[in-house]
Design an enzyme around this catalytic site. Structure first.
Site, PDB file in Angstrom:
ATOM      1  N   CYS A 135      12.637 -46.930   9.808  1.00  2.04           N
ATOM      2  CA  CYS A 135      11.704 -47.519   8.833  1.00  2.04           C
ATOM      3  C   CYS A 135      12.235 -47.474   7.413  1.00  2.04           C
ATOM      4  O   CYS A 135      11.805 -48.263   6.564  1.00  2.04           O
ATOM      5  CB  CYS A 135      10.349 -46.818   8.907  1.00  2.04           C
ATOM      6  SG  CYS A 135      10.396 -45.093   9.328  1.00  2.04           S
ATOM      7  N   CYS A 160       7.535 -46.215   5.545  1.00  2.00           N
ATOM      8  CA  CYS A 160       6.856 -45.414   6.570  1.00  2.00           C
ATOM      9  C   CYS A 160       5.487 -44.965   6.071  1.00  2.00           C
ATOM     10  O   CYS A 160       5.182 -45.047   4.884  1.00  2.00           O
ATOM     11  CB  CYS A 160       7.708 -44.213   6.974  1.00  2.00           C
ATOM     12  SG  CYS A 160       7.075 -43.381   8.463  1.00  2.00           S
ATOM     13  N   ASP A 161       4.700 -44.422   6.986  1.00  2.00           N
ATOM     14  CA  ASP A 161       3.258 -44.221   6.813  1.00  2.00           C
ATOM     15  C   ASP A 161       2.831 -43.701   5.442  1.00  2.00           C
ATOM     16  O   ASP A 161       2.000 -44.305   4.767  1.00  2.00           O
ATOM     17  CB  ASP A 161       2.736 -43.243   7.872  1.00  2.00           C
ATOM     18  CG  ASP A 161       2.908 -43.782   9.284  1.00  2.00           C
ATOM     19  OD1 ASP A 161       3.574 -44.816   9.447  1.00  2.00           O
ATOM     20  OD2 ASP A 161       2.385 -43.162  10.211  1.00  2.00           O
ATOM     21  N   LYS A 162       3.357 -42.553   5.018  1.00  2.00           N
ATOM     22  CA  LYS A 162       2.872 -41.942   3.778  1.00  2.00           C
ATOM     23  C   LYS A 162       3.581 -42.477   2.545  1.00  2.00           C
ATOM     24  O   LYS A 162       3.085 -42.331   1.428  1.00  2.00           O
ATOM     25  CB  LYS A 162       3.048 -40.408   3.823  1.00  2.00           C
ATOM     26  CG  LYS A 162       2.450 -39.741   5.052  1.00  2.00           C
ATOM     27  CD  LYS A 162       1.024 -40.157   5.300  1.00  2.00           C
ATOM     28  CE  LYS A 162       0.534 -39.696   6.653  1.00  2.00           C
ATOM     29  NZ  LYS A 162       1.275 -40.213   7.815  1.00  2.00           N
ATOM     30  N   ASP A 217       6.908 -40.066  10.203  1.00  2.00           N
ATOM     31  CA  ASP A 217       6.035 -39.470  11.205  1.00  2.00           C
ATOM     32  C   ASP A 217       6.599 -39.532  12.612  1.00  2.00           C
ATOM     33  O   ASP A 217       6.377 -38.630  13.424  1.00  2.00           O
ATOM     34  CB  ASP A 217       4.661 -40.143  11.167  1.00  2.00           C
ATOM     35  CG  ASP A 217       3.868 -39.755   9.925  1.00  2.00           C
ATOM     36  OD1 ASP A 217       4.452 -39.116   9.039  1.00  2.00           O
ATOM     37  OD2 ASP A 217       2.678 -40.076   9.850  1.00  2.00           O
ATOM     38  N   CYS A 277       7.243 -48.849  12.578  1.00  2.00           N
ATOM     39  CA  CYS A 277       6.602 -49.066  13.875  1.00  2.00           C
ATOM     40  C   CYS A 277       5.870 -50.410  13.909  1.00  2.00           C
ATOM     41  O   CYS A 277       5.158 -50.766  12.967  1.00  2.00           O
ATOM     42  CB  CYS A 277       5.614 -47.944  14.167  1.00  2.00           C
ATOM     43  SG  CYS A 277       6.379 -46.318  14.286  1.00  2.00           S
ATOM     44  N   GLU A 329      -0.916 -35.152  12.532  1.00  2.00           N
ATOM     45  CA  GLU A 329      -1.348 -36.180  13.468  1.00  2.00           C
ATOM     46  C   GLU A 329      -1.168 -35.675  14.895  1.00  2.00           C
ATOM     47  O   GLU A 329      -0.306 -34.842  15.158  1.00  2.00           O
ATOM     48  CB  GLU A 329      -0.548 -37.462  13.265  1.00  2.00           C
ATOM     49  CG  GLU A 329      -0.864 -38.154  11.956  1.00  2.00           C
ATOM     50  CD  GLU A 329      -0.085 -39.448  11.758  1.00  2.00           C
ATOM     51  OE1 GLU A 329       0.842 -39.706  12.549  1.00  2.00           O
ATOM     52  OE2 GLU A 329      -0.394 -40.179  10.807  1.00  2.00           O
ATOM     53  N   SER A 380      -2.414 -40.541  14.638  1.00  2.85           N
ATOM     54  CA  SER A 380      -1.481 -41.621  14.340  1.00  2.85           C
ATOM     55  C   SER A 380      -2.203 -42.944  14.484  1.00  2.85           C
ATOM     56  O   SER A 380      -3.135 -43.098  15.281  1.00  2.85           O
ATOM     57  CB  SER A 380      -0.311 -41.564  15.325  1.00  2.85           C
ATOM     58  OG  SER A 380       0.418 -42.769  15.292  1.00  2.85           O
TER      59      SER A 380
END
Length: 577
Positions: free
Chosen positions: A56, A129-131, A88, A201, A453, A479
């Site tokens: 990512c 990525c997520d955060k 993550d 993702c 998560e 998640s």
């Protein structure tokens, strides 16, 4: 904006480039090959979360070079810098996950410090990525500079046996393997083909959810979130983002002109109708907090409640981010929301035009496959639901996208675990029963610390075929790839003596995503007696370092798990110093 000398009388970079007393500072800039004209132009931070931790992030460095071309074309001088990312997918299922949510604050803090320390006038932020997405957007709103966000792009789906596969399938295959339904050889093949490229993702997990938020809230250029990371078109979006930030700088359109209560409501609509990640219920309040806007979990969930779910994406649905992009992306989704009167059209965007003006230019219509017409949605209410009750006085959140109504009500006896690892081991050994509500506590922001998560546990349950036969609640997080009846963000968390801390094995718990209830069959007196007998928060091994510091500072989950007083308490705006 013309190249060459600019009026810097109101720009932060005057502090490092203008006047005889700044000769030492300019000497550093000359040392890096900048010309006199480049030093005289606005300095634009180009911030990335590039690293070699995961796919990512790996393409962000390349994309940053394209952003810099756009900034230069617009008459600015780009200055690239990087910050951290905790990914993550790598951190999942072990102690590393405690670093994930804390990294959001570290990203926002380090971007702020870099911008302040070097007096940059505007920012283009790239994240993958997520955060890192909310962290970058939080920094933009905190600084209140002219800002453009750009997503690094999603990963391409893998192919196996004629079907698209994602990392979600790999996590769930672990559960099938534990159940004896998947061989070592099958797992070895799947793990090699599931992630075939750079990018985040591919399903509507947290990264793609927050990428959609970046467009919906107005910080990103329309449709810039959709193209997968390997597509060369991402470079064109990057160049355009660099050019756009120079227009915003010229017009003095700042991040808080874009991020308003109305634009946050637009973003929450897009999360709901796409069946986005429950983590949006944590990140939207945190972004709002930076602007001094009270937009808490309750407010987000109120919007979820009356927004139809009409975009068929994994994990609850069928398609991945690439498919959404090819169907027209977030602009077509927002155009459908507008038809139902669910969009505030007067919100400013990164283009310098309003969202209504942008949507007027969208010619494509819902394809009826990935994006359904809003008049005929998959379900009448959003794919994410807020819950409250005597077990969650401060609220909780659950993703119901893809679940039938009869799957959205569950009552069963509690099976209580003191941490995620204990629960995961119990799932591995089948030390639980069908019909139970698995309770994982002490995983909140302060109590974890870090609000882990639970994808490894939920994916193992799904892989064992038990995803619809048990429920799970936690003061931690899930998640965006989690499927099944899994309730997260239960507040107050166990660390603060919330009711989840007082549960015992066998307590009857009811989860009703239709009425919005999360309750335990205990009287107020019984809960009070248990609270009086409660021994206090569980000790953790994190008695120093970054996670200890985070645990001391972090606030309530329903307010976004933030670590500082936010925009309401500030006494200055960075751009005006």
């Amino acid at each position: 904006m013309l190249k060459g000398k600019s009026d810097k009388s109101r720009l932060p970079s005057r502090h490092v480039t203008v006047g005889p007393e700044r000769a030492p500072h300019r000497s550093y800039l000359y040392a890096m090959g900048l010309s006199e004209d480049e030093i005289a132009q606005p300095l634009v931070g180009v911030a990335t979360c590039w690293n070699e931790a995961a796919p990512c992030n790996i393409a962000l460095n390349r994309q940053a070079q394209a952003v810099k071309l756009g900034v230069k074309a617009g008459g600015g001088t780009p200055r690239e810098f990087t910050t951290i990312t905790v990914t993550d997918g790598i951190a999942m299922g072990h102690e590393g996950m405690r670093s994930s949510l804390a990294s959001r604050e570290a990203i926002a803090d380090t971007v702020e410090l870099t911008m302040r320390g070097h007096c940059y006038d505007a920012i283009v932020g790239l994240a993958g990525c997520d955060k890192s997405l909310p962290g970058m957007m939080m920094a933009m709103v905190r600084l209140n500079t002219p800002s453009v966000f750009i997503y690094g792009g999603s990963i391409l789906p893998g192919r196996l046996d004629g079907k698209d596969v994602t990392v979600q399938d790999v996590f769930e295959a672990v559960g099938q393997h534990q159940a004896g339904n998947y061989t070592d050889e099958q797992l070895a093949v799947l793990e090699r083909v599931a992630c075939p490229s750079a990018g985040a993702c591919g399903g509507q997990f947290t990264a793609n959810t927050m990428a959609c938020v970046s467009e919906a809230v107005g910080l990103a250029l329309p449709n810039s979130a959709g193209a997968p990371a390997p597509y060369e078109s991402r470079d064109h979006y990057s160049i355009a983002s660099g050019e756009a930030v120079m227009v915003l700088l010229e017009k003095n359109i700042r991040a808080r002109d874009v991020v308003t209560r109305k634009s946050l409501e637009n973003a929450a609509r897009v999360v709901a109708c796409t069946g986005g990640s429950t983590n949006a219920g944590l990140h939207l309040p945190a972004i709002a907090h930076e602007a001094g806007i009270e937009f808490f979990l309750d407010d987000v969930c109120d919007i979820f409640k009356d927004t139809p779910y009409f975009v068929d994406l994994k994990p609850g649905g069928t398609y991945v981010a690439k498919d959404l992009y090819e169907a027209g992306g977030v602009p077509v989704v927002m155009k459908e929301l507008r038809k139902a009167g669910l969009i505030h059209e007067d919100c400013m965007t990164a283009t310098g035009r309003t969202i209504g003006e942008e949507l007027d230019q969208v010619t494509r219509e819902a394809d009826g496959k990935v994006i359904f017409p809003v008049e005929t949605p998959i379900t009448e209410t959003g794919g994410v639901v807020g819950l409250k009750g005597n077990l969650a006085p401060e609220g909780a959140i659950v993703k119901v996208a893809g679940m039938a109504p009869d799957q959205q009500v569950f009552t069963g006896p509690a099976r209580v675990f003191e941490c995620e690892q204990d629960a995961f081991e119990a799932v591995q050994t089948r030390a639980y029963e069908e019909g139970e509500v698995i309770v994982i506590r002490n995983e909140g922001p302060a109590g974890g610390p870090g609000m882990r998560e639970m994808l490894s546990t939920t994916a193992a349950l799904s892989g064992q075929g038990m995803g619809k036969k048990v429920a799970l609640i936690t003061d931690g997080r899930f998640s965006g790839a989690t499927r099944g009846f899994c309730v997260g963000h239960v507040g107050p968390e166990a660390y603060h003596g919330g009711p989840i801390a007082l549960l015992r094995n066998g307590d009857s718990i009811t989860i009703d995503a239709i009425t919005g209830e999360l309750s335990v069959a205990l009287s107020e007196d019984e809960l009070a007696e248990r609270k009086a007998a409660w021994g206090g928060p569980r000790d953790t091994i994190y008695a120093s370092g970054a996670l200890w510091k985070y645990a001391q500072l972090v606030g309530e989950t329903y307010k976004g798990a933030v670590t500082h007083p936010g925009g309401k308490a500030e006494r200055h705006v960075y751009m005006d110093l």
